[in-house]
Scaffold this motif. Structure first.
Motif, PDB file in Angstrom:
ATOM      1  N   ASN A  43       0.729  -1.203   0.062  1.00 33.95           N
ATOM      2  CA  ASN A  43      -0.037  -0.035   0.140  1.00 33.95           C
ATOM      3  C   ASN A  43       0.780   1.286  -0.175  1.00 33.95           C
ATOM      4  O   ASN A  43       0.465   2.324  -0.109  1.00 33.95           O
ATOM      5  N   PHE A  44       2.067   1.281  -0.087  1.00 33.93           N
ATOM      6  CA  PHE A  44       3.124   2.117  -0.078  1.00 33.93           C
ATOM      7  C   PHE A  44       2.810   3.357   1.063  1.00 33.93           C
ATOM      8  O   PHE A  44       2.783   4.491   0.774  1.00 33.93           O
ATOM      9  N   SER A  45       2.265   2.728   2.208  1.00 35.82           N
ATOM     10  CA  SER A  45       2.001   3.775   3.288  1.00 35.82           C
ATOM     11  C   SER A  45       3.165   4.460   3.893  1.00 35.82           C
ATOM     12  O   SER A  45       3.228   5.362   4.509  1.00 35.82           O
ATOM     13  N   HIS A  46       4.462   3.986   3.496  1.00 34.90           N
ATOM     14  CA  HIS A  46       5.588   4.447   3.985  1.00 34.90           C
ATOM     15  C   HIS A  46       5.939   5.979   3.261  1.00 34.90           C
ATOM     16  O   HIS A  46       6.734   6.890   3.651  1.00 34.90           O
ATOM     17  N   ARG A  47       5.128   6.002   1.977  1.00 36.89           N
ATOM     18  CA  ARG A  47       5.810   6.991   1.123  1.00 36.89           C
ATOM     19  C   ARG A  47       4.975   8.416   1.091  1.00 36.89           C
ATOM     20  O   ARG A  47       3.699   8.406   1.201  1.00 36.89           O
ATOM     21  N   ARG A  48       5.701   9.659   1.023  1.00 43.85           N
ATOM     22  CA  ARG A  48       4.827  10.693   1.172  1.00 43.85           C
ATOM     23  C   ARG A  48       4.774  11.151  -0.314  1.00 43.85           C
ATOM     24  O   ARG A  48       5.553  10.853  -1.094  1.00 43.85           O
ATOM     25  N   ARG A  49       3.966  12.480  -0.426  1.00 46.11           N
ATOM     26  CA  ARG A  49       3.776  12.969  -1.790  1.00 46.11           C
ATOM     27  C   ARG A  49       5.170  13.601  -2.243  1.00 46.11           C
ATOM     28  O   ARG A  49       5.300  13.539  -3.621  1.00 46.11           O
ATOM     29  N   ASP A  50       5.910  14.349  -1.323  1.00 42.89           N
ATOM     30  CA  ASP A  50       6.993  14.874  -1.985  1.00 42.89           C
ATOM     31  C   ASP A  50       8.307  14.235  -1.695  1.00 42.89           C
ATOM     32  O   ASP A  50       9.460  14.613  -1.405  1.00 42.89           O
TER      33      ASP A  50
ATOM     34  N   LEU B 274      10.277   6.925  -7.167  1.00 41.46           N
ATOM     35  CA  LEU B 274       9.431   5.898  -7.194  1.00 41.46           C
ATOM     36  C   LEU B 274       9.786   4.305  -7.529  1.00 41.46           C
ATOM     37  O   LEU B 274       9.485   3.382  -7.110  1.00 41.46           O
ATOM     38  N   TRP B 275      10.808   4.498  -8.612  1.00 39.72           N
ATOM     39  CA  TRP B 275      11.249   3.021  -8.930  1.00 39.72           C
ATOM     40  C   TRP B 275      11.924   2.314  -7.970  1.00 39.72           C
ATOM     41  O   TRP B 275      11.810   1.215  -7.941  1.00 39.72           O
ATOM     42  N   TYR B 276      12.653   3.162  -7.076  1.00 36.85           N
ATOM     43  CA  TYR B 276      13.369   2.363  -6.060  1.00 36.85           C
ATOM     44  C   TYR B 276      12.382   1.797  -5.028  1.00 36.85           C
ATOM     45  O   TYR B 276      12.542   0.629  -4.388  1.00 36.85           O
TER      46      TYR B 276
END
Length: 240
Positions: free
Chosen positions: A97-104, A109-111
């Motif tokens: 779900n990529f909950s770790h990732r922020r908009r900025d 993204l590939w990593y």
């Protein structure tokens, strides 16, 4: 025998690779380490550690030999702890779900795609390896002299039941926010469970979730693990 060892070796390497990606993400992109992922990876390998310690202890008890009730008691305790921890291995699929990732987020993204896929796959394969080991031990104990024990349905029924329990455990962790140690507080556990499943929509979600995830793990078990079982059976037949 080399083919039999490739699966666990590959799983270990995948776990190391996934952990390296999580830890390297911080210095490479000047971000803090996302410790929940590291914790979840530790929980993912915990069932295998419990299983290894339990099997070593049981082997020692049988070698002594210890009284039968002591062996059965330890076996039951190890099995219970293992079943309660096993959903933690498969829970890594929820990292998708990529909950770790922020908009900025400065990390490309590939990593993160490769990192999260490695995490999810390591959790899935950790789960399959645990179930494989338990199936092998079951066959060794229940059918030590059978010519082709994997043609019998009992060990496969054990696999199916285990995968259903794994799917239920993932649901409880993801949607009810349960952890394995919540069972240490049975009163609170039961109250939250009853409150959650009082809603009809939650019961329907559980049914769909369990069916889809059990089929997913089951198909991967047949594709990845069945060849290993064939190799094990062939090696056992040659050694006789």
């Amino acid at each position: 025998m080399t083919a039999i060892l490739l699966l666990p070796l590959g799983i270990v390497l995948l776990n190391v690779y996934a952990l390296a990606l999580v830890l390297l993400r911080a210095p490479m992109f000047r971000l803090p380490v996302y410790w929940p992922m590291v914790l979840n990876m530790g929980l993912s390998v915990a069932p295998a550690v419990v299983l290894a310690i339990g099997l070593a202890l049981l082997t020692a008890l049988v070698t002594v030999p210890a009284p039968r009730f002591a062996v059965l008691g330890v076996a039951a305790l190890v099995a219970l702890v293992w079943v309660l921890l096993l959903p933690n291995a498969a829970y890594l699929v929820t990292e998708l779900n990529f909950s770790h990732r922020r908009r900025d987020d400065p990390a490309p993204l590939w990593y993160d795609i490769v990192m999260v896929l490695a995490l999810a796959l390591s959790g899935v394969l950790n789960t399959l390896l645990n179930v494989l080991l338990v199936q092998l031990v079951y066959v060794l104990v229940a059918r030590p002299n059978a010519d082709d024990p994997y043609r019998q349905p009992d060990s496969w029924l054990l696999v199916a039941v285990t995968l259903v329990l794994v799917a239920v455990g993932i649901y409880l962790g993801r949607y009810v926010r349960f952890n394995s140690w919540d069972l240490l507080h049975p009163g609170s556990f039961v109250r939250k469970l009853v409150e959650h499943f009082r809603v009809a929509a939650h019961r329907r979600t559980l049914a769909g979730f369990v069916v889809v995830h059990t089929m997913f793990f089951g198909l991967l078990y047949l594709v990845l693990v069945a060849p290993v079982l064939v190799a094990v059976a062939a090696a056992a037949a040659v050694s006789r």
